[in-house]
Scaffold this motif. Structure first.
Motif, PDB file in Angstrom:
ATOM      1  N   SER A  21      16.757  13.178   7.227  1.00 58.73           N
ATOM      2  CA  SER A  21      17.481  14.042   8.166  1.00 58.73           C
ATOM      3  C   SER A  21      17.054  15.500   8.126  1.00 58.73           C
ATOM      4  O   SER A  21      17.515  16.292   8.958  1.00 58.73           O
ATOM      5  CB  SER A  21      18.986  13.947   7.906  1.00 58.73           C
ATOM      6  OG  SER A  21      19.297  14.373   6.586  1.00 58.73           O
ATOM      7  N   SER A  22      16.166  15.870   7.216  1.00 56.96           N
ATOM      8  CA  SER A  22      15.665  17.246   7.230  1.00 56.96           C
ATOM      9  C   SER A  22      14.803  17.521   8.452  1.00 56.96           C
ATOM     10  O   SER A  22      14.450  18.671   8.734  1.00 56.96           O
ATOM     11  CB  SER A  22      14.866  17.538   5.957  1.00 56.96           C
ATOM     12  OG  SER A  22      13.697  16.756   5.911  1.00 56.96           O
ATOM     13  N   SER A  23      14.469  16.479   9.205  1.00 63.29           N
ATOM     14  CA  SER A  23      13.685  16.638  10.439  1.00 63.29           C
ATOM     15  C   SER A  23      14.525  17.174  11.589  1.00 63.29           C
ATOM     16  O   SER A  23      13.974  17.555  12.631  1.00 63.29           O
ATOM     17  CB  SER A  23      13.087  15.290  10.858  1.00 63.29           C
ATOM     18  OG  SER A  23      14.121  14.389  11.224  1.00 63.29           O
TER      19      SER A  23
ATOM     20  N   SER B 122       6.539  19.651   4.559  1.00 63.25           N
ATOM     21  CA  SER B 122       7.268  20.634   5.358  1.00 63.25           C
ATOM     22  C   SER B 122       8.700  20.163   5.540  1.00 63.25           C
ATOM     23  O   SER B 122       9.214  19.346   4.759  1.00 63.25           O
ATOM     24  CB  SER B 122       6.565  20.808   6.709  1.00 63.25           C
ATOM     25  OG  SER B 122       7.099  21.884   7.436  1.00 63.25           O
ATOM     26  N   SER B 123       9.342  20.664   6.563  1.00 66.52           N
ATOM     27  CA  SER B 123      10.719  20.303   6.876  1.00 66.52           C
ATOM     28  C   SER B 123      11.017  20.699   8.318  1.00 66.52           C
ATOM     29  O   SER B 123      10.186  21.305   8.995  1.00 66.52           O
ATOM     30  CB  SER B 123      11.670  21.022   5.916  1.00 66.52           C
ATOM     31  OG  SER B 123      13.006  20.634   6.142  1.00 66.52           O
TER      32      SER B 123
ATOM     33  N   ALA C 182      13.959  25.994  15.456  1.00 68.62           N
ATOM     34  CA  ALA C 182      15.272  25.542  15.010  1.00 68.62           C
ATOM     35  C   ALA C 182      16.029  26.742  14.448  1.00 68.62           C
ATOM     36  O   ALA C 182      15.488  27.507  13.647  1.00 68.62           O
ATOM     37  CB  ALA C 182      15.141  24.462  13.947  1.00 68.62           C
ATOM     38  N   HIS C 183      17.272  26.920  14.860  1.00 65.55           N
ATOM     39  CA  HIS C 183      18.046  28.072  14.407  1.00 65.55           C
ATOM     40  C   HIS C 183      19.335  27.626  13.739  1.00 65.55           C
ATOM     41  O   HIS C 183      19.908  26.582  14.066  1.00 65.55           O
ATOM     42  CB  HIS C 183      18.368  29.012  15.575  1.00 65.55           C
ATOM     43  CG  HIS C 183      19.337  28.438  16.568  1.00 65.55           C
ATOM     44  ND1 HIS C 183      20.703  28.532  16.426  1.00 65.55           N
ATOM     45  CD2 HIS C 183      19.120  27.752  17.726  1.00 65.55           C
ATOM     46  CE1 HIS C 183      21.290  27.937  17.443  1.00 65.55           C
ATOM     47  NE2 HIS C 183      20.363  27.451  18.249  1.00 65.55           N
ATOM     48  N   CYS C 184      19.794  28.438  12.804  1.00 68.41           N
ATOM     49  CA  CYS C 184      21.092  28.212  12.168  1.00 68.41           C
ATOM     50  C   CYS C 184      22.063  29.254  12.685  1.00 68.41           C
ATOM     51  O   CYS C 184      22.044  30.414  12.236  1.00 68.41           O
ATOM     52  CB  CYS C 184      20.964  28.282  10.641  1.00 68.41           C
ATOM     53  SG  CYS C 184      22.537  27.991   9.783  1.00 68.41           S
TER      54      CYS C 184
ATOM     55  N   GLY D  61      20.092  20.967  11.710  1.00 68.49           N
ATOM     56  CA  GLY D  61      21.056  19.997  11.222  1.00 68.49           C
ATOM     57  C   GLY D  61      21.620  20.461   9.891  1.00 68.49           C
ATOM     58  O   GLY D  61      21.433  21.609   9.463  1.00 68.49           O
ATOM     59  N   GLY D  62      22.290  19.561   9.186  1.00 63.90           N
ATOM     60  CA  GLY D  62      22.964  19.929   7.953  1.00 63.90           C
ATOM     61  C   GLY D  62      22.052  20.433   6.857  1.00 63.90           C
ATOM     62  O   GLY D  62      22.282  21.511   6.285  1.00 63.90           O
ATOM     63  N   LEU D  63      20.996  19.678   6.548  1.00 66.05           N
ATOM     64  CA  LEU D  63      20.112  20.062   5.457  1.00 66.05           C
ATOM     65  C   LEU D  63      19.378  21.357   5.773  1.00 66.05           C
ATOM     66  O   LEU D  63      19.298  22.261   4.933  1.00 66.05           O
ATOM     67  CB  LEU D  63      19.125  18.917   5.182  1.00 66.05           C
ATOM     68  CG  LEU D  63      18.297  18.930   3.884  1.00 66.05           C
ATOM     69  CD1 LEU D  63      17.136  19.901   3.939  1.00 66.05           C
ATOM     70  CD2 LEU D  63      19.175  19.208   2.668  1.00 66.05           C
ATOM     71  N   CYS D  64      18.847  21.477   6.977  1.00 66.95           N
ATOM     72  CA  CYS D  64      18.135  22.700   7.350  1.00 66.95           C
ATOM     73  C   CYS D  64      19.083  23.891   7.427  1.00 66.95           C
ATOM     74  O   CYS D  64      18.699  25.019   7.085  1.00 66.95           O
ATOM     75  CB  CYS D  64      17.395  22.510   8.674  1.00 66.95           C
ATOM     76  SG  CYS D  64      15.907  21.504   8.523  1.00 66.95           S
ATOM     77  N   SER D  65      20.322  23.682   7.848  1.00 70.44           N
ATOM     78  CA  SER D  65      21.303  24.768   7.855  1.00 70.44           C
ATOM     79  C   SER D  65      21.594  25.229   6.437  1.00 70.44           C
ATOM     80  O   SER D  65      21.804  26.427   6.188  1.00 70.44           O
ATOM     81  CB  SER D  65      22.605  24.311   8.520  1.00 70.44           C
ATOM     82  OG  SER D  65      22.425  24.116   9.902  1.00 70.44           O
TER      83      SER D  65
END
Length: 282
Positions: free
Chosen positions: A9-11, A116-117, A228-230, A258-262
């Motif tokens: 889900s880090s994608s 990467s992520s 991608a933005h938080c 998403g959650g992990l990237c946030s």
């Protein structure tokens, strides 16, 4: 023959039209609760809570059983994981692939370490999907995605390094100084899949300008970009316009973390995945 694409889900990819796709969720763990990174998770609420949270936090990747469950029922599986340098997700996916092939003779599983992520992973996942839809043989898809991966990159602009410091990704002293001085950190995913700091800037405009300059220096021309933005749609839109001002044919998409990237980008953070000018066309 059933072909499936799987990514952790880090994608930031949870569904994918036109193909059989499964997202393997990571977890964000606090002293009080575990948050599963699925479409049902409110990533904005999570990021806002973590911004003021004083306790310990960590993350957890899918284990071998989780990956096995994601593969189940498929004859061909293409997997994209978060960088194996910073997470055990890739190793777990590989171990699951070997076990799955033993239990399902004739099954084929290809596991790609994205190094990467986030949005760079999205580019890789979506390229795999296009190759699958084109009906190419398994080995050809593996070869083509490896070639494409040589020409995808990740940049990031972070307003806070608190969670990276908590997890040993950066020095706590560096994180503290950056917070006190209001410094934004510009960095990239290195060739080894590590977080590499490129420079520090003050002010959002300078950070966005530096991202565009880094893209240009690294050979970007008119390919795909995923921002991608938080919780920072204004900065993401501004960066999109700045990219188009220099590269008017660029294909730029904006998405929410998403959650992990946030968790790692934190409030205000941006992640930018892009193709360089030598990326193979379909």
């Amino acid at each position: 023959m059933k072909t499936r694409i799987v990514a952790d889900s880090s994608s930031n990819v949870y569904t994918l039209k036109g193909v059989d796709f499964i997202s393997a969720p990571l977890k964000i763990i606090t002293d009080n609760e575990e948050y599963l990174d699925t479409p049902q998770l409110d990533a904005v609420e999570l990021a806002e809570m973590l911004h003021t949270y004083k306790g310990k936090t960590t993350t957890s990747c899918p284990n071998v059983s989780d990956w096995m469950a994601a593969y189940e029922g498929a004859d061909q599986v293409f997997v994209v994981s978060i960088t194996g340098t910073l997470s055990g997700s890739y190793n777990a996916a590989v171990l699951a692939a070997e076990e799955y092939k033993q239990e399902h003779p004739g099954a084929q599983v290809f596991v790609l370490d994205s190094l990467s992520s986030g949005p760079e992973m999205r580019l890789l996942v979506e390229r795999v999907a296009k190759l699958v839809k084109a009906g190419l043989p398994f080995d050809d898809i593996c070869e083509k995605i490896l070639d494409y991966h040589k020409h995808t990159h990740l940049l990031f602009s972070l307003e806070s390094l608190a969670n990276l410091a908590r997890n040993g990704r950066v020095s706590p002293a560096v994180a503290a100084v950056a917070r006190m001085l209001g410094i934004r950190v510009i960095g990239k995913a290195s060739d080894a899949g590590e977080l590499e700091v490129l420079c520090k800037t003050r002010g959002e405009h300078g950070a966005l300008e530096r991202i565009v300059l880094e893209m240009k220096a690294n050979g970007f021309t008119d390919g795909r970009v995923c921002i991608a933005h938080c919780c920072n749609p204004a900065a993401a839109d501004r960066l999109k316009k700045m990219i188009h001002a220099v590269f008017n044919k660029a294909q730029v998409d904006v998405e929410k973390c998403g959650g992990l990237c946030s968790y790692y980008a934190e409030l205000g953070g941006l992640m930018v995945g892009y193709e360089d000018g030598e990326a193979p066309k379909l």
